[in-house]
Design a protein around this motif. Structure first.
Motif, PDB file in Angstrom:
ATOM      1  N   GLU A   1       0.881  -1.250  -0.054  1.00  0.00           N
ATOM      2  CA  GLU A   1      -0.017   0.019  -0.186  1.00  0.00           C
ATOM      3  C   GLU A   1       0.755   1.447  -0.073  1.00  0.00           C
ATOM      4  N   VAL A   2       0.512   2.101  -0.819  1.00  0.00           N
ATOM      5  CA  VAL A   2       1.068   3.288  -0.818  1.00  0.00           C
ATOM      6  C   VAL A   2      -0.069   4.419  -0.662  1.00  0.00           C
ATOM      7  N   GLN A   3       0.351   5.642  -0.087  1.00  0.00           N
ATOM      8  CA  GLN A   3      -0.585   6.482   0.029  1.00  0.00           C
ATOM      9  C   GLN A   3      -0.031   7.960  -0.325  1.00  0.00           C
ATOM     10  N   MET A   4      -0.892   8.839  -1.002  1.00  0.00           N
ATOM     11  CA  MET A   4      -0.617  10.222  -1.153  1.00  0.00           C
ATOM     12  C   MET A   4      -1.732  11.070  -1.177  1.00  0.00           C
ATOM     13  N   SER A   5      -1.341  12.351  -0.441  1.00  0.00           N
ATOM     14  CA  SER A   5      -2.325  12.969   0.012  1.00  0.00           C
ATOM     15  C   SER A   5      -1.767  14.526  -0.695  1.00  0.00           C
TER      16      SER A   5
ATOM     17  N   GLN B   1      -4.449  16.484 -13.860  1.00  0.00           N
ATOM     18  CA  GLN B   1      -3.645  16.553 -12.567  1.00  0.00           C
ATOM     19  C   GLN B   1      -4.030  15.244 -11.643  1.00  0.00           C
ATOM     20  N   LEU B   2      -5.223  15.043 -11.543  1.00  0.00           N
ATOM     21  CA  LEU B   2      -5.447  13.946 -10.800  1.00  0.00           C
ATOM     22  C   LEU B   2      -5.044  12.420 -11.480  1.00  0.00           C
ATOM     23  N   LEU B   3      -5.099  12.279 -12.681  1.00  0.00           N
ATOM     24  CA  LEU B   3      -4.565  11.266 -13.298  1.00  0.00           C
ATOM     25  C   LEU B   3      -3.058  11.163 -13.295  1.00  0.00           C
ATOM     26  N   LYS B   4      -2.479  12.185 -13.002  1.00  0.00           N
ATOM     27  CA  LYS B   4      -0.933  12.127 -12.803  1.00  0.00           C
ATOM     28  C   LYS B   4      -0.640  11.461 -11.583  1.00  0.00           C
ATOM     29  N   TRP B   5      -1.209  12.098 -10.491  1.00  0.00           N
ATOM     30  CA  TRP B   5      -1.250  11.603  -9.019  1.00  0.00           C
ATOM     31  C   TRP B   5      -1.759  10.270  -8.795  1.00  0.00           C
ATOM     32  N   ILE B   6      -2.406   9.799  -9.616  1.00  0.00           N
ATOM     33  CA  ILE B   6      -3.224   8.380  -9.431  1.00  0.00           C
ATOM     34  C   ILE B   6      -1.982   7.367 -10.082  1.00  0.00           C
ATOM     35  N   ASP B   7      -1.665   7.691 -11.270  1.00  0.00           N
ATOM     36  CA  ASP B   7      -0.506   7.044 -11.931  1.00  0.00           C
ATOM     37  C   ASP B   7       0.417   6.919 -11.015  1.00  0.00           C
ATOM     38  N   THR B   8       1.207   8.071 -10.533  1.00  0.00           N
ATOM     39  CA  THR B   8       2.308   8.186  -9.706  1.00  0.00           C
ATOM     40  C   THR B   8       2.027   7.248  -8.454  1.00  0.00           C
ATOM     41  N   THR B   9       1.159   7.483  -7.819  1.00  0.00           N
ATOM     42  CA  THR B   9       0.863   6.622  -6.412  1.00  0.00           C
ATOM     43  C   THR B   9       0.847   4.971  -7.002  1.00  0.00           C
TER      44      THR B   9
ATOM     45  N   GLN C   1      -9.487  21.923  -1.055  1.00  0.00           N
ATOM     46  CA  GLN C   1      -9.682  20.493  -0.467  1.00  0.00           C
ATOM     47  C   GLN C   1      -8.416  19.672  -0.469  1.00  0.00           C
ATOM     48  N   VAL C   2      -8.489  18.424   0.258  1.00  0.00           N
ATOM     49  CA  VAL C   2      -7.024  17.662  -0.026  1.00  0.00           C
ATOM     50  C   VAL C   2      -7.837  16.285  -0.577  1.00  0.00           C
ATOM     51  N   VAL C   3      -6.890  15.860  -1.614  1.00  0.00           N
ATOM     52  CA  VAL C   3      -7.173  14.693  -2.350  1.00  0.00           C
ATOM     53  C   VAL C   3      -6.481  13.717  -1.832  1.00  0.00           C
ATOM     54  N   ASN C   4      -6.995  12.407  -1.346  1.00  0.00           N
ATOM     55  CA  ASN C   4      -6.258  11.303  -0.731  1.00  0.00           C
ATOM     56  C   ASN C   4      -6.379  10.161  -1.809  1.00  0.00           C
ATOM     57  N   ILE C   5      -5.123   9.572  -2.082  1.00  0.00           N
ATOM     58  CA  ILE C   5      -5.156   8.236  -3.016  1.00  0.00           C
ATOM     59  C   ILE C   5      -4.624   7.250  -2.254  1.00  0.00           C
ATOM     60  N   LYS C   6      -4.786   6.213  -2.513  1.00  0.00           N
ATOM     61  CA  LYS C   6      -4.378   4.733  -1.870  1.00  0.00           C
ATOM     62  C   LYS C   6      -4.234   3.755  -2.893  1.00  0.00           C
ATOM     63  N   ALA C   7      -3.049   3.440  -3.021  1.00  0.00           N
ATOM     64  CA  ALA C   7      -2.973   2.218  -4.131  1.00  0.00           C
ATOM     65  C   ALA C   7      -2.513   1.188  -3.212  1.00  0.00           C
ATOM     66  N   LYS C   8      -2.880  -0.277  -3.741  1.00  0.00           N
ATOM     67  CA  LYS C   8      -2.136  -1.350  -3.468  1.00  0.00           C
ATOM     68  C   LYS C   8      -2.210  -2.507  -4.714  1.00  0.00           C
ATOM     69  N   VAL C   9      -1.279  -3.525  -4.418  1.00  0.00           N
ATOM     70  CA  VAL C   9      -1.268  -4.303  -5.736  1.00  0.00           C
ATOM     71  C   VAL C   9      -2.297  -5.422  -5.280  1.00  0.00           C
ATOM     72  N   ASN C  10      -3.308  -5.658  -6.063  1.00  0.00           N
ATOM     73  CA  ASN C  10      -4.367  -6.575  -5.937  1.00  0.00           C
ATOM     74  C   ASN C  10      -3.787  -8.165  -6.136  1.00  0.00           C
TER      75      ASN C  10
END
Ligand code: COA
Ligand code: ADP
Length: 569
Positions: free
Chosen positions: A47-51, A69-77, A108-117
């Protein structure tokens, strides 16, 4: 052999049903691990988180976070999560459809959480959740969920990734269903091509009011980008997120040219990165509005790359389709002008956009609906076959992966588990049979042979062999529960071999409706939402078999929705 497998199951399951001595509820084996995993302190190792605090420099003309911009953050996380598991650099291979539920405002704050399924061979599915947070009111919203596939790259050698071991119920479900999603993803392009070829859509271009029509040509955009080091990783490969952001930029310009206001991006159809691009490449991005419906429009974008020294040699990097709406001050979608497509390619894309809209809506209905919201029998048609088959297998996998099954009785080494939630009472039986899993699968997945060992199946006719692994069958079974009429079912049977060692063989069954097989006075029509078998290899000649029917309690009483008597399927 079928008699051996069948009689094991028949005797075993029958003995459980006849056993009246309900044992004290006990947790399913393996729950201890689950409980630990769910307990305090557990965190998925990938799991990796980005805020990120949304600043004016991240926003679009509407003062909202730009999707690019959101897609860039999603892809990086997601990439950092994939690399944490792979231990080496990874590239984005694809990003599945994304539906945006909320926009995010500046401040506002955007919180992104990613993990390998799940990790396959060299690729991994990464699950991403995006929420937004209002710091003043403490409110939180789900913005979108996304699924990306990353491929591990080590120069000169093919990477074989280590497996993911899921621990919590949610991880087990995602791990299990990821294999089915991968199957769907890999045939996505062919599926869409087939569906577009077969999807008859009426275009009523002639009858449209010309005064409200905008020539598609007016929306055309072409833009070039030079890939510089900040757009790429340390190996010089362009970030997938950067390319998606550039694509969103040209798509927004095309959409704005149609509506002459500031559109909002609602959905993106699968990004597939067909080939890499590097620092120094020139990327040409082209976009045009393919079709405008009443309240939404489809914009298509395509990206090609070339090196300065070989401008005529262009590589197709990506194509995507984005759906925009125009919202008024109360966030209500506004009427859009019609589009007048160019003859030739323009008219083809116009028709294809209509077909894609139909496919999208069907798919959204089947794939993203919660089980309880989908009617028992969904009409079968070629435009939803891939998604119904996906839904069939994934529903069974999700049901089996739940960790609140309770052991309610055990007899002759057959265990009966039950599970109750708001709407459903489900149960499954588990036993070990002395037959090789592959052999048991071969025999049990041939529904035509089921009457040989199951007295609840009188006859099975294969109505349509949809593909190698999916068939629609008409099943007739004996009368039940005091009603003198025999029952019949129209069932989609989907079978799947394991994707890797830990996976079960799956035989999933769900009801569909077929115009060729309507209800008749001769039979009482029965329905099943989710049932079937999971077979786990436990040794050379040893298979753990789970037979899993689910039935709806509340709807059981409703004459229009006759849920299936569990012993039948
Ligand atoms: N969606 C998801 N996964 C895909 C895929 C798709 N559309 N196409 C291929 N894959 C997976 C395969 O399943 C395979 O996974 P596995 O090893 O776990 O079985 C893996 O990618 C490699 O497939 P393979 O057939 O060996 O390679 P390929 O020639 O299809 O290449 C990529 C796949 C992704 C490596 C290649 O298309 C690529 O380099 N794309 C650009 C990636 C990139 O640079 N992205 C950043 C932006 S440009
Ligand atoms: P297709 O033409 O089959 O839709 P492509 O991958 O060629 O597939 O293009 C994807 C989308 O990109 C098109 O649907 C169209 O909206 C847009 N597009 C392609 N070529 C151009 C172009 N020359 N100018 C503007 N937009 C284009």
């Amino acid at each position: 052999m079928i008699q051996t497998v069948g009689s094991h199951l028949r005797r075993g399951f029958a003995s459980v049903f006849s056993s009246r001595t309900s044992r004290k509820s006990a947790s399913r084996a393996g729950d201890a691990d689950g409980a630990m995993a769910d307990g305090e302190g557990y965190r998925n190792p990938t799991e990796v988180q980005m805020s990120q605090l949304v600043l004016p420099c991240h926003t679009n003309q509407r003062g909202e976070l730009s999707v690019g911009q959101l897609l860039k953050w999603i892809d990086t996380t997601a990439c950092l999560s994939a690399e944490r598991h792979a231990g080496c650099p990874c590239v984005t291979a694809s990003m599945d459809d994304i539906y945006f539920e909320h926009t995010i405002s500046v401040g506002q704050v955007v919180n992104i959480k990613a993990k390998v399924n799940r990790a396959f061979n060299s690729s991994m599915e990464v699950g991403i959740q995006v929420t937004s947070e209002d710091l003043c009111s403490e409110k939180q919203w789900t913005v979108c969920k996304a699924l990306a596939t990353f491929v591990a790259h080590r120069e000169l050698s093919k990477v074989k990734l280590k497996q993911i071991t899921p621990r919590t119920e949610e991880e087990k479900t995602e791990h299990s269903v990821a294999a089915e999603r991968r199957r769907m993803r890999l045939v996505y392009a062919d599926t869409i091509k087939d569906l577009l070829a077969n999807c008859a859509i009426q275009d009523n271009l002639e009858s449209r009011d010309c005064s409200r029509m905008v020539p598609a040509e007016k929306t055309r955009v072409e833009s070039v980008e030079l890939v510089l080091p900040p757009h790429a990783n340390h190996q010089g490969n362009t970030f997938g997120g950067q390319i998606m952001a550039w694509m969103e930029n040209v798509a927004t310009i095309a959409a704005s040219r149609l509506c002459r206001s500031h559109p909002t991006l609602k959905a993106i159809e699968m990004f597939h990165f067909r080939g890499p691009s590097q620092v120094g490449d020139r990327l040409v991005l082209k976009a045009i509005v393919n079709n405008a419906f009443k309240h939404s429009m489809e914009v298509g974008v395509c990206v090609e790359a070339y090196r300065q020294e070989a401008e005529t040699h262009r590589r197709h990097i990506n194509s995507a389709f984005m759906t925009f709406v125009v919202l008024d001050a109360d966030d209500q979608p506004q009427l859009l002008p019609w589009i007048q497509p160019q003859p030739g390619d323009g008219e083809r894309r116009y028709r294809e956009a209509s077909a894609r809209k139909k496919i999208r809506l069907d798919r959204k209905y089947i794939v993203s609906c919660k089980q309880a919201e989908v009617p028992l029998s969904v009409p079968w048609d070629p435009s939803n076959q891939v998604y119904l088959s996906y839904n069939n297998v994934s529903s069974l996998k999700m049901l089996v992966a739940k960790d609140n099954w309770v052991l309610s009785s055990e007899s002759n080494q057959v265990r009966l588990y039950t599970l109750e939630d708001d709407k459903f009472l489900s149960f499954h039986m588990e036993m070990t049979v002395h037959v090789d899993a592959a052999q048991a699968f071969l025999l049990l997945s041939d529904l035509r042979r089921r009457p040989e060992w199951d007295r609840h199946y009188w006859s099975v006719e294969v109505v349509q062999q949809v593909d190698e692994d999916d068939a629609i069958c008409h099943v007739i079974s004996p009368p039940l529960g005091g009603n003198p009429k025999p029952q019949d079912f129209v069932i989609l049977a989907s079978r799947r071999k394991p994707c890797d060692n830990g996976d079960p063989y799956i035989i999933a069954l769900r009801s569909v409706t077929l115009p060729t097989h309507p209800e008749t006075p001769e039979y009482r029509r029965g329905e099943t939402l989710c049932s079937g078998f999971c077979l786990w290899r436990e040794g050379d000649q040893l298979t753990k078999a789970t037979g899993c029917p689910r039935r709806t309690c509340m709807e059981h009483a409703c004459p229009t929705r006759r849920a299936l008597p569990a012993c039948c399927l």
